[in-house]
Design a protein around this motif. Structure first.
Motif, PDB file in Angstrom:
ATOM      1  N   LEU A 185       0.829  -1.214   0.000  1.00 25.82           N
ATOM      2  CA  LEU A 185       0.000   0.000   0.000  1.00 25.82           C
ATOM      3  C   LEU A 185       0.858   1.258   0.000  1.00 25.82           C
ATOM      4  O   LEU A 185       0.533   2.233  -0.671  1.00 25.82           O
ATOM      5  CB  LEU A 185      -0.945  -0.008   1.205  1.00 25.82           C
ATOM      6  CG  LEU A 185      -1.891   1.177   1.315  1.00 25.82           C
ATOM      7  CD1 LEU A 185      -2.815   1.233   0.103  1.00 25.82           C
ATOM      8  CD2 LEU A 185      -2.695   1.085   2.594  1.00 25.82           C
ATOM      9  N   VAL A 186       1.961   1.262   0.729  1.00 20.07           N
ATOM     10  CA  VAL A 186       2.808   2.458   0.802  1.00 20.07           C
ATOM     11  C   VAL A 186       3.917   2.473  -0.241  1.00 20.07           C
ATOM     12  O   VAL A 186       4.635   3.442  -0.369  1.00 20.07           O
ATOM     13  CB  VAL A 186       3.430   2.615   2.210  1.00 20.07           C
ATOM     14  CG1 VAL A 186       2.343   2.828   3.237  1.00 20.07           C
ATOM     15  CG2 VAL A 186       4.309   1.447   2.562  1.00 20.07           C
ATOM     16  N   TRP A 187       4.055   1.396  -1.020  1.00 22.12           N
ATOM     17  CA  TRP A 187       5.130   1.301  -2.004  1.00 22.12           C
ATOM     18  C   TRP A 187       5.120   2.428  -3.034  1.00 22.12           C
ATOM     19  O   TRP A 187       6.174   3.035  -3.280  1.00 22.12           O
ATOM     20  CB  TRP A 187       5.059  -0.072  -2.680  1.00 22.12           C
ATOM     21  CG  TRP A 187       6.126  -0.299  -3.691  1.00 22.12           C
ATOM     22  CD1 TRP A 187       5.957  -0.379  -5.031  1.00 22.12           C
ATOM     23  CD2 TRP A 187       7.513  -0.467  -3.460  1.00 22.12           C
ATOM     24  NE1 TRP A 187       7.157  -0.605  -5.647  1.00 22.12           N
ATOM     25  CE2 TRP A 187       8.132  -0.655  -4.705  1.00 22.12           C
ATOM     26  CE3 TRP A 187       8.304  -0.466  -2.321  1.00 22.12           C
ATOM     27  CZ2 TRP A 187       9.491  -0.847  -4.842  1.00 22.12           C
ATOM     28  CZ3 TRP A 187       9.663  -0.653  -2.464  1.00 22.12           C
ATOM     29  CH2 TRP A 187      10.237  -0.841  -3.702  1.00 22.12           C
ATOM     30  N   PRO A 188       4.000   2.778  -3.671  1.00 20.53           N
ATOM     31  CA  PRO A 188       4.041   3.870  -4.658  1.00 20.53           C
ATOM     32  C   PRO A 188       4.467   5.202  -4.047  1.00 20.53           C
ATOM     33  O   PRO A 188       5.197   5.973  -4.672  1.00 20.53           O
ATOM     34  CB  PRO A 188       2.604   3.943  -5.183  1.00 20.53           C
ATOM     35  CG  PRO A 188       2.048   2.589  -4.940  1.00 20.53           C
ATOM     36  CD  PRO A 188       2.688   2.121  -3.663  1.00 20.53           C
ATOM     37  N   ASP A 189       4.052   5.480  -2.811  1.00 18.76           N
ATOM     38  CA  ASP A 189       4.452   6.734  -2.168  1.00 18.76           C
ATOM     39  C   ASP A 189       5.948   6.756  -1.884  1.00 18.76           C
ATOM     40  O   ASP A 189       6.603   7.781  -2.035  1.00 18.76           O
ATOM     41  CB  ASP A 189       3.668   6.934  -0.871  1.00 18.76           C
ATOM     42  CG  ASP A 189       2.187   7.126  -1.132  1.00 18.76           C
ATOM     43  OD1 ASP A 189       1.852   7.704  -2.183  1.00 18.76           O
ATOM     44  OD2 ASP A 189       1.371   6.683  -0.303  1.00 18.76           O
ATOM     45  N   ARG A 190       6.504   5.617  -1.488  1.00 21.00           N
ATOM     46  CA  ARG A 190       7.950   5.547  -1.255  1.00 21.00           C
ATOM     47  C   ARG A 190       8.718   5.801  -2.542  1.00 21.00           C
ATOM     48  O   ARG A 190       9.729   6.504  -2.540  1.00 21.00           O
ATOM     49  CB  ARG A 190       8.336   4.172  -0.707  1.00 21.00           C
ATOM     50  CG  ARG A 190       7.890   3.917   0.694  1.00 21.00           C
ATOM     51  CD  ARG A 190       8.306   2.522   1.097  1.00 21.00           C
ATOM     52  NE  ARG A 190       7.971   2.236   2.475  1.00 21.00           N
ATOM     53  CZ  ARG A 190       8.166   1.055   3.036  1.00 21.00           C
ATOM     54  NH1 ARG A 190       8.681   0.058   2.347  1.00 21.00           N
ATOM     55  NH2 ARG A 190       7.847   0.862   4.285  1.00 21.00           N
ATOM     56  N   ASN A 191       8.243   5.243  -3.635  1.00 14.63           N
ATOM     57  CA  ASN A 191       8.921   5.455  -4.915  1.00 14.63           C
ATOM     58  C   ASN A 191       8.832   6.908  -5.355  1.00 14.63           C
ATOM     59  O   ASN A 191       9.778   7.446  -5.912  1.00 14.63           O
ATOM     60  CB  ASN A 191       8.326   4.554  -5.992  1.00 14.63           C
ATOM     61  CG  ASN A 191       8.802   3.133  -5.865  1.00 14.63           C
ATOM     62  OD1 ASN A 191       9.790   2.854  -5.207  1.00 14.63           O
ATOM     63  ND2 ASN A 191       8.091   2.222  -6.488  1.00 14.63           N
ATOM     64  N   ARG A 192       7.699   7.553  -5.113  1.00  7.76           N
ATOM     65  CA  ARG A 192       7.554   8.968  -5.484  1.00  7.76           C
ATOM     66  C   ARG A 192       8.544   9.833  -4.726  1.00  7.76           C
ATOM     67  O   ARG A 192       9.104  10.782  -5.272  1.00  7.76           O
ATOM     68  CB  ARG A 192       6.132   9.447  -5.203  1.00  7.76           C
ATOM     69  CG  ARG A 192       5.196   9.137  -6.319  1.00  7.76           C
ATOM     70  CD  ARG A 192       3.845   9.810  -6.128  1.00  7.76           C
ATOM     71  NE  ARG A 192       2.841   8.860  -6.555  1.00  7.76           N
ATOM     72  CZ  ARG A 192       2.051   8.170  -5.762  1.00  7.76           C
ATOM     73  NH1 ARG A 192       2.077   8.364  -4.471  1.00  7.76           N
ATOM     74  NH2 ARG A 192       1.189   7.313  -6.250  1.00  7.76           N
ATOM     75  N   VAL A 204      11.516   9.042  -3.695  1.00  6.32           N
ATOM     76  CA  VAL A 204      12.842   8.871  -4.298  1.00  6.32           C
ATOM     77  C   VAL A 204      12.924   9.635  -5.610  1.00  6.32           C
ATOM     78  O   VAL A 204      13.918  10.304  -5.900  1.00  6.32           O
ATOM     79  CB  VAL A 204      13.160   7.368  -4.515  1.00  6.32           C
ATOM     80  CG1 VAL A 204      14.441   7.195  -5.303  1.00  6.32           C
ATOM     81  CG2 VAL A 204      13.258   6.656  -3.177  1.00  6.32           C
ATOM     82  N   MET A 205      11.867   9.578  -6.428  1.00 10.80           N
ATOM     83  CA  MET A 205      11.879  10.294  -7.704  1.00 10.80           C
ATOM     84  C   MET A 205      11.919  11.798  -7.495  1.00 10.80           C
ATOM     85  O   MET A 205      12.594  12.513  -8.236  1.00 10.80           O
ATOM     86  CB  MET A 205      10.657   9.897  -8.535  1.00 10.80           C
ATOM     87  CG  MET A 205      10.753   8.504  -9.098  1.00 10.80           C
ATOM     88  SD  MET A 205       9.432   8.105 -10.247  1.00 10.80           S
ATOM     89  CE  MET A 205       8.022   7.995  -9.163  1.00 10.80           C
ATOM     90  N   ARG A 206      11.227  12.305  -6.498  1.00 10.29           N
ATOM     91  CA  ARG A 206      11.213  13.753  -6.249  1.00 10.29           C
ATOM     92  C   ARG A 206      12.570  14.256  -5.778  1.00 10.29           C
ATOM     93  O   ARG A 206      12.892  15.423  -5.944  1.00 10.29           O
ATOM     94  CB  ARG A 206      10.141  14.090  -5.220  1.00 10.29           C
ATOM     95  CG  ARG A 206       8.756  14.000  -5.782  1.00 10.29           C
ATOM     96  CD  ARG A 206       7.707  14.381  -4.770  1.00 10.29           C
ATOM     97  NE  ARG A 206       6.392  14.180  -5.325  1.00 10.29           N
ATOM     98  CZ  ARG A 206       5.368  13.678  -4.665  1.00 10.29           C
ATOM     99  NH1 ARG A 206       5.497  13.338  -3.394  1.00 10.29           N
ATOM    100  NH2 ARG A 206       4.207  13.519  -5.250  1.00 10.29           N
ATOM    101  N   SER A 207      13.353  13.381  -5.157  1.00 11.41           N
ATOM    102  CA  SER A 207      14.668  13.795  -4.657  1.00 11.41           C
ATOM    103  C   SER A 207      15.766  13.555  -5.693  1.00 11.41           C
ATOM    104  O   SER A 207      16.942  13.665  -5.367  1.00 11.41           O
ATOM    105  CB  SER A 207      14.998  13.047  -3.370  1.00 11.41           C
ATOM    106  OG  SER A 207      15.242  11.686  -3.667  1.00 11.41           O
ATOM    107  N   ASN A 208      15.387  13.206  -6.913  1.00 13.87           N
ATOM    108  CA  ASN A 208      16.341  12.903  -7.986  1.00 13.87           C
ATOM    109  C   ASN A 208      17.282  11.774  -7.597  1.00 13.87           C
ATOM    110  O   ASN A 208      18.460  11.778  -7.943  1.00 13.87           O
ATOM    111  CB  ASN A 208      17.137  14.140  -8.396  1.00 13.87           C
ATOM    112  CG  ASN A 208      16.304  15.147  -9.126  1.00 13.87           C
ATOM    113  OD1 ASN A 208      15.358  14.796  -9.820  1.00 13.87           O
ATOM    114  ND2 ASN A 208      16.626  16.410  -8.959  1.00 13.87           N
ATOM    115  N   GLY A 209      16.773  10.821  -6.835  1.00 13.62           N
ATOM    116  CA  GLY A 209      17.557   9.656  -6.455  1.00 13.62           C
ATOM    117  C   GLY A 209      18.542   9.899  -5.340  1.00 13.62           C
ATOM    118  O   GLY A 209      19.407   9.070  -5.071  1.00 13.62           O
ATOM    119  N   ARG A 210      18.435  11.031  -4.664  1.00 10.46           N
ATOM    120  CA  ARG A 210      19.396  11.347  -3.600  1.00 10.46           C
ATOM    121  C   ARG A 210      19.063  10.658  -2.275  1.00 10.46           C
ATOM    122  O   ARG A 210      19.904  10.584  -1.403  1.00 10.46           O
ATOM    123  CB  ARG A 210      19.469  12.854  -3.402  1.00 10.46           C
ATOM    124  CG  ARG A 210      20.093  13.551  -4.598  1.00 10.46           C
ATOM    125  CD  ARG A 210      20.428  14.998  -4.299  1.00 10.46           C
ATOM    126  NE  ARG A 210      21.048  15.609  -5.461  1.00 10.46           N
ATOM    127  CZ  ARG A 210      20.429  16.413  -6.291  1.00 10.46           C
ATOM    128  NH1 ARG A 210      19.173  16.721  -6.103  1.00 10.46           N
ATOM    129  NH2 ARG A 210      21.058  16.919  -7.322  1.00 10.46           N
TER     130      ARG A 210
END
Length: 89
Positions: A67-74, A76-82
């Protein structure tokens, strides 16, 4: 529909390609949403109906992690992988 210079056939091809691209985007978006949250829905229904509720290796319920997986991925993407990558579901 076609003129003597052949411009009508290129216009038809362009429309056909455009329709294919639009259909692909719509289908892939739907599949992504279903697969992204679909696992959580299936596991929740299975847990409610049959009582089977799988856990991850560290004891967390798999459906809660999905359930929380898509939010976790977002994040990471918003931080440019940092930031560090989230745990796999």
């Amino acid at each position: 529909m076609t003129t003597g210079d052949g411009s009508g056939t290129s216009e038809v091809r362009f429309r056909k390609r455009l329709v294919r691209v639009i259909v692909s985007i719509v289908v892939l978006t739907g599949v992504t949403v279903v697969l992204g949250y679909g696992g959580w829905i299936v596991l929740t229904l299975t847990a409610k109906i049959s009582g089977y509720d799988p856990e991850t290796a560290d004891g967390e319920l798999l459906r809660e992690r999905l359930l929380v997986w898509p939010d976790r991925n977002r994040e990471v993407m918003r931080s440019n992988g940092r930031t560090s990558l989230p745990l796999r579901p």
